[in-house]
Write an enzyme that holds these catalytic residues in place. Structure first.
Site, PDB file in Angstrom:
ATOM      1  N   CYS A 144       5.825  -2.025  -6.600  1.00 22.51           N
ATOM      2  CA  CYS A 144       6.744  -3.047  -7.094  1.00 22.51           C
ATOM      3  C   CYS A 144       6.131  -3.808  -8.273  1.00 22.51           C
ATOM      4  CB  CYS A 144       7.172  -3.980  -5.965  1.00 22.51           C
ATOM      5  SG  CYS A 144       8.657  -4.930  -6.363  1.00 22.51           S
TER       6      CYS A 144
ATOM      7  N   HIS B 139       9.215  -0.546  -2.058  1.00 25.36           N
ATOM      8  CA  HIS B 139       8.216  -1.011  -1.091  1.00 25.36           C
ATOM      9  C   HIS B 139       8.038   0.027   0.022  1.00 25.36           C
ATOM     10  CE1 HIS B 139       7.309  -5.160  -2.367  1.00 25.36           C
ATOM     11  NE2 HIS B 139       8.501  -5.087  -2.939  1.00 25.36           N
TER      12      HIS B 139
ATOM     13  N   GLU C 130       5.722   0.296   2.065  1.00 25.20           N
ATOM     14  CA  GLU C 130       5.089  -0.273   3.262  1.00 25.20           C
ATOM     15  C   GLU C 130       6.106  -0.783   4.273  1.00 25.20           C
ATOM     16  OE1 GLU C 130       5.772  -3.917   0.741  1.00 25.20           O
ATOM     17  OE2 GLU C 130       5.368  -1.795   0.430  1.00 25.20           O
TER      18      GLU C 130
END
Length: 249
Positions: A118, A217, A219
């Site tokens: 990001c 993202h 994660e």
């Protein structure tokens, strides 16, 4: 027979700084990073060290890492890519901007693989001479607004990319941003874009040490595990190659 190393790759990940708003530490700054990043890297087999903007690293020290992750966060200072601020910009953090741009430059010189997430992608693009869209809802109306909450978007990936090895040529990812790359610098190439608008969502280095950057993202949720597995494997391979070349490590 040579024994295979069981040493886990050591991955450094950048953190930001947040002013505490309540409690005994109100008014004090805290080094912050959501635990999702650390968990994802550990589950991919890495050891993790958190890098704070207050702790500058030398090239020799950075070379001790097997990989560097530039994490998400607030907007970049638009002066980094030759633009003027807009009312839609979130307040920048010049200390973190300088810290992460410096780390990226050191990693490139030292041959340490880099993953940008990001804001991390935006730092990489700006450091290499690229520019950003400062507010996607205005600059690219066909792109879903993701600046207020996480949004699922479809990304098309180049088959001739490291990213496609991890995710395939099409993926649905979780994005949370309102800025993105406008002009891709010559040192990088776009390897992923939004299926509906063409907004660049992934970059790789054209040459030199491995650099992979995504505007989403990975994660968040299980869908990004393949990307972290790929990056940690890349870091492990780069470390092993460095051991062969230098005879140490």
């Amino acid at each position: 027979m040579a024994r295979l190393s069981t040493r886990r790759p050591l991955i450094g990940i950048t953190a930001g700084t947040t002013r505490m708003m309540s409690g005994a530490w109100a008014g004090h700054d805290a080094v912050t990073l959501t635990e999702h990043y650390v968990r994802a890297l550990r589950e991919a087999g890495a050891r993790v060290v958190i890098l704070s903007p207050q702790d500058l690293w030398t090239e020799e020290e950075l070379a001790e890492l097997d990989g560097l992750v530039l994490s998400g966060g607030r907007d970049l200072d638009p002066s980094l890519y030759g633009a003027d601020p807009r009312e839609t910009d979130l307040a920048p953090d010049p200390e973190r901007d300088a810290f992460e741009a410096g780390l990226y430059a050191l990693a490139r010189r030292a041959g340490v693989p880099v993953l940008g997430i990001c804001r991390g992608l935006q730092i990489i693009a700006a450091a290499e001479g690229g520019t950003l869209h400062q507010h996607l809802p205005e600059d690219v109306e066909a792109y879903p607004t993701t600046g207020l909450e996480p949004t699922e978007v479809d990304v098309e990936l180049s088959a001739a990319s490291d990213l496609a090895l991890a995710l395939g040529t099409r993926a649905r990812v979780t994005a949370y941003h309102h800025q993105a790359v406008r002009e891709v610098p010559p040192a990088l190439r776009a390897v992923g874009s939004h299926a509906g608008s063409g907004v660049v969502l992934a970059l790789e280095a054209v040459a030199g040490s491995p650099v992979l950057a995504v505007q989403w993202h990975p994660e968040l949720g299980e869908a990004g595990a393949g990307l972290f597995d790929h990056f940690v494997a890349t870091a492990r391979a780069a470390s092993a190659a460095g051991t062969v070349r230098a005879g140490v490590r």
